[in-house]
Design a protein around this motif. Structure first.
Motif, short mmCIF file in Angstrom:
data_model
loop_
_atom_site.label_atom_id
_atom_site.label_comp_id
_atom_site.label_asym_id
_atom_site.label_seq_id
_atom_site.Cartn_x
_atom_site.Cartn_y
_atom_site.Cartn_z
N ASP B 263 -37.49 134.49 93.59
CA ASP B 263 -36.30 134.15 92.82
C ASP B 263 -35.09 133.97 93.72
O ASP B 263 -34.37 132.98 93.61
CB ASP B 263 -35.97 135.28 91.83
CG ASP B 263 -36.64 135.04 90.50
OD1 ASP B 263 -37.24 133.96 90.36
OD2 ASP B 263 -36.55 135.92 89.63
N THR B 270 -33.98 125.56 95.39
CA THR B 270 -34.09 124.56 94.32
C THR B 270 -32.74 124.26 93.68
O THR B 270 -32.67 123.63 92.64
CB THR B 270 -35.07 125.03 93.22
OG1 THR B 270 -34.55 126.20 92.60
CG2 THR B 270 -36.43 125.33 93.78
N THR B 363 -43.20 122.13 97.80
CA THR B 363 -43.06 121.97 96.36
C THR B 363 -41.59 122.03 95.98
O THR B 363 -41.13 121.28 95.12
CB THR B 363 -43.80 123.10 95.63
OG1 THR B 363 -45.01 123.35 96.33
CG2 THR B 363 -44.09 122.71 94.22
N TYR B 367 -39.19 119.20 94.32
CA TYR B 367 -38.34 119.44 93.15
C TYR B 367 -36.92 118.92 93.40
O TYR B 367 -36.37 118.20 92.58
CB TYR B 367 -38.31 120.93 92.85
CG TYR B 367 -37.44 121.31 91.69
CD1 TYR B 367 -37.86 121.08 90.39
CD2 TYR B 367 -36.19 121.87 91.89
CE1 TYR B 367 -37.05 121.41 89.32
CE2 TYR B 367 -35.37 122.20 90.83
CZ TYR B 367 -35.81 121.97 89.54
OH TYR B 367 -35.01 122.29 88.49
N ASP B 370 -36.84 115.21 93.62
CA ASP B 370 -37.11 114.53 92.38
C ASP B 370 -35.85 114.32 91.56
O ASP B 370 -35.65 113.29 90.92
CB ASP B 370 -38.13 115.28 91.56
CG ASP B 370 -38.76 114.35 90.57
OD1 ASP B 370 -39.71 113.69 90.95
OD2 ASP B 370 -38.24 114.25 89.45
N ARG B 371 -34.99 115.33 91.58
CA ARG B 371 -33.70 115.20 90.94
C ARG B 371 -32.99 113.95 91.47
O ARG B 371 -32.43 113.15 90.74
CB ARG B 371 -32.88 116.41 91.37
CG ARG B 371 -32.08 117.05 90.33
CD ARG B 371 -31.47 118.26 90.97
NE ARG B 371 -32.08 119.49 90.46
CZ ARG B 371 -31.75 120.00 89.29
NH1 ARG B 371 -30.87 119.42 88.52
NH2 ARG B 371 -32.30 121.12 88.90
N MET B 476 -41.91 120.91 86.29
CA MET B 476 -42.68 121.43 87.43
C MET B 476 -42.84 122.92 87.33
O MET B 476 -41.89 123.63 87.02
CB MET B 476 -41.94 121.12 88.72
CG MET B 476 -42.33 119.82 89.34
SD MET B 476 -41.44 119.59 90.85
CE MET B 476 -42.73 119.97 92.02
N GLU B 477 -44.04 123.36 87.63
CA GLU B 477 -44.25 124.79 87.77
C GLU B 477 -44.31 125.08 89.26
O GLU B 477 -45.17 124.58 89.96
CB GLU B 477 -45.57 125.22 87.13
CG GLU B 477 -45.74 126.71 87.17
CD GLU B 477 -47.18 127.13 86.95
OE1 GLU B 477 -48.07 126.29 87.00
OE2 GLU B 477 -47.38 128.33 86.73
N ILE B 478 -43.35 125.83 89.73
CA ILE B 478 -43.28 126.05 91.16
C ILE B 478 -43.94 127.38 91.50
O ILE B 478 -43.53 128.42 91.01
CB ILE B 478 -41.81 126.02 91.62
CG1 ILE B 478 -41.24 124.65 91.26
CG2 ILE B 478 -41.72 126.29 93.09
CD1 ILE B 478 -39.88 124.39 91.75
#
Ligand SMILES: Nc1nc2c(ncn2[C@@H]2O[C@H](COP(=O)(O)OP(=O)(O)OP(=O)(O)O)[C@@H](O)[C@H]2O)c(=O)[nH]1
Ligand SMILES: [Mg+2]
Lengths: 80, 652
Positions: B263, B270, B363, B367, B370-371, B476-478
């Protein structure tokens, strides 16, 4: 719960499962389970890892598999 | 998960394998002799629900309804309870006694989950819940005991079970209305309220069955259903709400420590802005590391191994015919061999990439990027294929197959060659120190960025004016970060180096030999050779870009066959007699602006022949030609602008 999830996914942008779980006040495992259900129902499509079935018969598949060995799950909203 | 394992453990050799009637899906039945009971066991195909989405689901539910087994053993995966409980919510209201096998307890334990089976059992109306590890034959006897027990007292178990309603959905009134309408009109095997529920869920098989069996009532049912669209989401949603409460009550939370570390790291990694900065920083660091660690070795290999070896072979072959001497020493060792000095560059580059991938950072990079791609209007699915391009453009083009929308796919294919592959990165890394001295690293960064900026601009322009890409939500599942595994990373490096060495031994070697031949015939003198004549024809083009030396143009052209050929060709054409190292010799024939222009063209030029072939295969000849013309235009324009711009600014 599923309806709320779909409402969250209305914005055409990128989401993290984690964020969705926080918004719904639930766990990521629950969100993943529900995304799976929406996928089976055709609301979402699950993006394959780049080189699984797409690369069948490709000479570079072996090399490629190593390069795309990410274990992230990805879903996209299907047009309805 | 683990149904077949349980089945095999219990039935041993007493199995019969056939097909489900009329279906290609395997049907396994077997006999268990246990405590004086002879139990027929059937292994049903795996399903997530009892809605007719797939053949497996139809087979499973029809078997349950038609054959009404004495008891159903439902195997849940304890490590992904949320996933597997949905089926249970459906089974619980069918008039069949059930027993829950909570499988994969070993995995759950390993991941730190704790599940209280008593809580689960109580919440399920005292349905037996037996923890098992099917693969180690743990708990299976208890499972059988429980199954025998419930099958002996079906009425009692069913009435207990019926007390609970896993689905507290808002359409129960309509369900009742439908139930009363179809009462007695359908085959007796189907419980009527279950049929009504499936109609509300929009189940296609049940719908057509009702339409056929009770055509008169169907009209009025249809009216009811039309008034209540989306009931599926309500019903399934209420089941999930129930699952959530159940899991909350029965499972204690795992992996606290790791999650909070992930986290905290992800707060930055992210973050839309900080994450992008971090990505830029990390990619910069990868180049810095590759460059700093690899280049001394590359130069050492070139100057202390390849060149001396070439000279030595020339003298050792002193009595051999001229062609053999030249071929081996200039063509093979100095040409193709020089390309092998790239190995350290590739080693460090792939080591860095493999490491980032293995800890799970890539990954996150995907993410964040991708934004960014969304701003460009690029399809969410385009990222992974484009990203593969850093290794090699070919898999990247193949990878676009995951993009269903054809236009989005073509666009991604057209942009793919602009992702600098390792071949191109290696060439500029090799030349940069001699070309730019202390500013070499900045030049390499600049050149890679130039490619990405052009890629992004092209994407934005296309999106604005030609193809207005439809955006879609993208989820997305990171996964958690993990400790890198040296073996995986080692394998990743090894596979890539083997692939490269194969190329060096085949296409690159072949081109080097051909180049040597063309530059020595006729007459054994490069200035009168076939290649020189051809090169002089191209001279005007070179002059526009500030290359007074035709050998540069030829080298660029051979990069079409494999990007690394630029170096092998230059190595053949700048013979080793010219003292000093190769990169320095090349640098001396170019001014500063033309060096930068040359490398920019090298980076943006038509991709290698394997990539072009892949484009043709995936997008067709028309798009291949368009791509070649487009990249010719882009690369030469960029080279010319850089050369003339810098020259006019007075850079020397
Ligand atoms: N660690 C662990 N692995 C298990 C356990 N039970 C089954 N497996 C493994 O899980 C995998 C899948 O098991 P199967 O029995 O084929 O699963 P299934 O439910 O029949 O799967 P489908 O028929 O595809 O629906 C196999 O590799 C098993 O060895 C368990 O309790 N612990
Ligand atoms: Mg099975």
């Amino acid at each position: 719960m599923l309806k709320q999830l779909l409402t969250i996914l209305q914005d055409e942008t990128i989401y993290q499962v984690e964020d969705i779980a926080n918004k719904l006040g639930t766990s990521t495992a629950m969100v993943v389970a529900m995304l799976g259900m929406l996928t089976r129902q055709g609301y979402l499509g699950e993006v394959e890892q780049a080189c699984t079935s797409a690369c069948k018969g490709c000479a570079l598949a072996k090399q490629c598999k190593v390069a795309s060995r990410t274990d992230a799950h990805i879903w996209v909203m299907n047009a309805r | 998960m683990g149904k077949s394992t349980v089945f095999n453990m219990l039935t041993g050799l007493n199995q019969h394998v056939g097909n489900w009637p009329g279906k290609t899906i395997e049907q396994k039945t077997g006999v268990v002799n246990y405590k004086g009971y002879k139990i027929d066991l059937v292994d049903l195909p795996g399903t997530y629900s009892l809605t007719a989405n797939s053949l497996e689901e139809r087979i499973a539910r029809n078997y349950l309804l038609k054959n009404r087994p004495d008891a159903v053993i439902i195997i849940l995966n304890a490590a992904t309870l949320e996933h597997s409980l949905y089926l249970l919510t459906e089974l619980i209201n069918l008039p069949i006694p059930i027993v829950v096998g909570l499988n994969m307890m070993d995995v759950a334990k390993q991941q730190g989950f704790q599940i209280e089976e008593n809580v689960l059992s109580a919440a399920l109306g005292d349905t037996p819940v037996i923890p098992i590890v099917a693969s180690h034959n743990q708990g299976l006897n208890k499972l059988l005991d429980a199954a025998i027990e419930v099958s002996q007292h079906p009425n009692q178990t069913l009435s207990q079970k019926y007390r609970i309603t896993p689905s507290d959905y808002p359409h129960q009134e309509i369900q009742k209305q439908i139930t009363s309408k179809i009462q007695g009109k359908l085959p007796a095997i189907y419980p009527t309220d279950w049929i009504a529920l499936k109609l509300l869920e929009g189940d296609s098989e049940i719908t057509s069955m009702v339409k056929e069996s009770a055509p008169e009532t169907w009209k009025s049912i249809e009216m009811l259903l039309i008034d209540h669209e989306d009931t599926f989401l309500d019903i399934a949603g209420s089941r999930y709400a129930w699952i959530e409460r159940l899991v909350r009550a029965a499972m204690t939370n795992p992996r606290k420590g790791t999650i909070s570390l992930t986290d905290r790291l992800d707060k930055i990694a992210t973050h839309p802005f900080a994450g992008l900065l971090l990505l830029i920083g990390i990619s910069g660091a990868v180049f810095w590391l590759t460059y700093t660690l690899a280049n001394p070795i590359v130069y050492w290999l070139g100057n202390s191994i390849i060149s001396p070896l070439a000279l030595w072979s020339k003298s050792a072959l002193g009595n051999a015919p001229f062609w053999l001497q030249g071929l081996i020493s200039d063509g093979i060792i100095n040409g193709a061999g020089m390309v092998l000095t790239f190995l350290p560059i590739l080693f460090f580059f792939f080591a860095a990439m493999g490491f980032l991938e293995d800890i799970g950072y890539l990954t996150r990079a995907a993410y964040v990027m991708d934004r960014f791609m969304h701003w460009m209007g690029l399809h969410g699915r385009s990222f992974m294929p484009l990203f593969l391009g850093f290794g090699c453009n070919v898999p990247s083009i193949m990878g676009t197959r995951i993009i269903e929308d054809r236009r989005a796919r073509i666009l991604t294919i057209m942009l793919s060659p602009l992702v600098p592959c390792t071949g191109r990165i290696a060439v500029i890394t090799f030349l940069a120190p001699a070309f730019f001295g202390k500013s070499a690293l900045i030049a390499v960064w600049g050149l890679v960025s130039l490619n990405l900026v052009i890629l992004a601009s092209l994407g934005i322009l296309t999106n604005k004016f030609i193809y207005k890409g439809k955006r879609t939500a993208f989820i997305m599942e990171i996964p958690l970060y993990h400790v890198p595994n040296p073996r995986t990373i080692g394998l990743f490096i090894w596979n890539n180096l083997v692939e490269f060495t194969k190329r060096a031994g085949t296409i690159i070697l072949l081109v080097a030999i051909v180049m040597w031949w063309l530059s020595n015939y006729p007459g054994g003198n490069i200035e009168n050779s076939i290649l020189a004549q051809f090169g002089h024809q191209l001279a005007p083009l070179g002059h526009c870009l500030g290359w007074q030396d035709w050998r540069i143009t030829i080298a660029l052209l051979t990069s079409f066959l494999a990007k690394e050929n630029t170096i092998s060709t230059l190595s053949v054409l700048y013979k080793i007699e010219e003292s000093g190292n190769l990169a320095a010799n090349i640098a001396s024939s170019l001014t500063m602006p033309s060096r930068l222009g040359f490398l920019a063209i090298q980076m943006l030029f038509i991709p290698c022949v394997a990539t072009v072939a892949a484009i043709r295969k995936e997008a067709g000849t028309k798009w291949m030609v368009i791509n070649i013309l487009l990249l010719l235009f882009i690369s030469f324009s960029a080279g010319a602008i850089i050369y003339w711009g810098l020259t006019l600014l007075g850079v020397k």
